[in-house]
Write an enzyme that holds these catalytic residues in place. Structure first.
Site, PDB file in Angstrom:
ATOM      1  N   GLY A 120       0.812  -1.216   0.000  1.00  0.00           N
ATOM      2  CA  GLY A 120       0.000   0.000   0.000  1.00  0.00           C
ATOM      3  C   GLY A 120       0.843   1.262   0.000  1.00  0.00           C
ATOM      4  CB  CYS A 121       3.783   2.255   2.013  1.00  0.00           C
ATOM      5  SG  CYS A 121       2.989   2.087   3.626  1.00  0.00           S
ATOM      6  CB  THR A 122       5.036   0.329  -2.881  1.00  0.00           C
ATOM      7  OG1 THR A 122       5.956  -0.200  -1.918  1.00  0.00           O
ATOM      8  CG2 THR A 122       5.729   0.442  -4.233  1.00  0.00           C
TER       9      THR A 122
END
Length: 230
Positions: A120-122
């Protein structure tokens, strides 16, 4: 039989009162010992169970007291739209130091993400990188913040060719100030961590928009629209 033998045998016959008394005493002593042996383990196990029970109760009370004494992050930070943005001074990828004052007079997006190089952060970091030119055209700078050390941030940047500065807040100072650090839950367990949050700071240094519990898909585009509307 001699007279002496007769006297001895008459004094202490095998079935006489003295022998009976000795037998009764021996039986009483044996019964007392066995009763003591039976009671002792029971009392020990009872004590152990009592201790274990009290320990569990203390643990539950400790956990509940921790939960009760830990307010939600938003309430702790006391942030609301229209308030002045909290100042910060932290290292970023590449070794430079970033402060809020560096962006005085321009709009600023702060997106707080849980951990570098996770799915998700990527996606979120790639989306903000994709729109970096559009944000710049809207007079808006973009910063990504997590508790990862600088080496992890730089590895994250290089692996995905990220084009936004990444701030390292290992002590959670900025995360807490902006309400992005708080209680989370996973698989039924509660723990403290980074809450995916995005803040849009206006050119006047005040909080223009706050997004909490962010869903990554389409989020960067929504933030760009908000920045353009200021």
């Amino acid at each position: 039989m001699s007279k002496k033998s007769q006297k001895k045998s008459s004094k202490a016959p095998s079935g006489g009162p003295t022998a009976k008394k000795k037998t009764l005493k021996a039986r009483a002593s044996t019964q007392a010992k066995s009763a003591t042996m039976q009671r002792t383990p029971a009392s020990k196990s009872t004590g152990t169970l009592a201790k274990a029970g009290s320990h569990k109760a203390a643990s539950k009370q400790l956990n509940s007291s921790k939960s009760a004494s830990a307010p939600t992050t938003a309430a702790k930070a006391g942030l609301a739209e229209g308030q002045k943005a909290p100042a910060f001074r932290l290292p970023r990828d590449g070794g430079d130091v970033v402060t809020l004052a560096d962006y005085a007079g321009q709009k600023l997006v702060l997106f707080f993400y849980p951990r570098a190089d996770t799915p998700g952060c990527t996606r979120e970091a790639i989306d903000f990188t994709r729109l970096a030119g559009a944000f710049a055209a809207a007079g808006t700078a973009v910063l990504g913040i997590s508790a990862d050390p600088l080496k992890a941030q730089e590895k994250f940047r290089d692996k995905h060719s990220l084009g936004v500065p990444l701030i390292s807040d290992e002590q959670h100072e900025m995360l807490e100030a902006y309400g992005a650090w708080g209680e989370k839950s996973m698989y039924g367990k509660s723990f403290l961590g980074i809450l995916r949050t995005t803040i849009l700071v206006g050119a006047d240094g005040k909080l223009a928009r706050i997004w909490r519990n962010v869903r990554v898909d389409g989020h960067a585009d929504a933030v760009l629209d908000a920045a353009r509307s200021l």
